[in-house]
Write a protein that holds these residues in place. Sequence first.
Motif, PDB file in Angstrom:
ATOM      1  N   SER A  13       0.879  -1.171   0.000  1.00  0.00           N
ATOM      2  CA  SER A  13       0.000   0.000   0.000  1.00  0.00           C
ATOM      3  C   SER A  13       0.918   1.222   0.000  1.00  0.00           C
ATOM      4  CB  SER A  13      -0.902   0.029   1.232  1.00  0.00           C
ATOM      5  OG  SER A  13      -0.114   0.246   2.409  1.00  0.00           O
ATOM      6  N   HIS A  14       0.373   2.400  -0.219  1.00  0.00           N
ATOM      7  CA  HIS A  14       1.196   3.605  -0.147  1.00  0.00           C
ATOM      8  C   HIS A  14       1.726   3.822   1.270  1.00  0.00           C
ATOM      9  CE1 HIS A  14      -0.417   4.540  -4.162  1.00  0.00           C
ATOM     10  NE2 HIS A  14       0.650   5.312  -4.285  1.00  0.00           N
ATOM     11  N   ARG A  55       5.688   4.064   2.423  1.00  0.00           N
ATOM     12  CA  ARG A  55       6.240   5.161   3.228  1.00  0.00           C
ATOM     13  C   ARG A  55       6.974   4.624   4.456  1.00  0.00           C
ATOM     14  NH1 ARG A  55       1.436   7.876   1.447  1.00  0.00           N
ATOM     15  NH2 ARG A  55       0.236   7.027   3.199  1.00  0.00           N
ATOM     16  N   ARG A  85       9.681   4.766  -4.241  1.00  0.00           N
ATOM     17  CA  ARG A  85       9.017   5.958  -4.779  1.00  0.00           C
ATOM     18  C   ARG A  85       8.475   5.662  -6.176  1.00  0.00           C
ATOM     19  NH1 ARG A  85      12.878  10.696  -4.527  1.00  0.00           N
ATOM     20  NH2 ARG A  85      12.133  10.893  -2.368  1.00  0.00           N
ATOM     21  N   ALA A 124       5.281   3.657  -5.832  1.00  0.00           N
ATOM     22  CA  ALA A 124       4.152   4.518  -5.475  1.00  0.00           C
ATOM     23  C   ALA A 124       3.648   5.289  -6.689  1.00  0.00           C
ATOM     24  CB  ALA A 124       4.563   5.473  -4.360  1.00  0.00           C
ATOM     25  N   TRP A 169      -4.637   0.233  -5.414  1.00  0.00           N
ATOM     26  CA  TRP A 169      -4.237  -1.088  -4.929  1.00  0.00           C
ATOM     27  C   TRP A 169      -5.404  -2.070  -4.958  1.00  0.00           C
ATOM     28  CZ3 TRP A 169       0.893  -1.683  -4.227  1.00  0.00           C
ATOM     29  CH2 TRP A 169       1.653  -0.514  -4.063  1.00  0.00           C
TER      30      TRP A 169
END
Length: 233
Positions: free
Chosen positions: A107-108, A112, A126, A129, A135
């Motif tokens: 997931s984002h 992170r 990166r 993303a 997703w």
Amino acid sequence: MTTLLSQLSGCVWIFAGDPDPEAVMPCVAVVADDAGSTVVDAGHSPAHARLVQAAMAQVGLPAARRLVYTHHHWDHTWGACAWEVEEIVCHEAGAALLSAEARRPWSHEYLRQEMAANPRLVPSFRARARAMNSWEDFAVRPPTRTFAERLHLPGGIELRHVGGNHAPDSTVVAIPDSSVMLLGDCFYPPPFHLREPGPAGEEIDLPQITALVAERFDWYVDSHSSPWRPPSP
């Protein structure tokens, strides 16, 4: 409507990658066969895969029958969940690696967290993303069929495990009747987060690529460059 898919030689078509290195968007190859095309590498995202599918339909290529991974890295495999195929093929060393990747909570937010924990992952994560605008229904797809050293597939396709510093499962895909060899990233240095400090960590595997070029195929295709011809002897 223009397409990034073009016929390279014989039954081999190439969907060009993104020249922006920060996109980490490799080319995708299609070996056309009336019984169902073989797609070499799945794209770096479902969206990328769908672009390839639309281009195949636009030029009238048979729908995909199988996927072949040149190696397990995300930019070659994350599009697989958007393909409806009978089988996914890769070297046996990639199977466990992809199974482990499939268990991670992508997931984002997860990206992170991983970048914060290990800054060397930032270029790759990166780019992931950037590639993934959703997703929903995403899944890493491990192979349904593996091989150890060599494997022959319908359509005169030869898979050969070459390994190397970039990935332990690196595979080259030869199509002798079209005089094309698809290299994936086999002779590249290791991914950034795994490189040793200093210039040596960024060196290509010169003996490996020299040996492959000595086989004298008309065309060689690595994943992040334009197709190229070897120099005349």
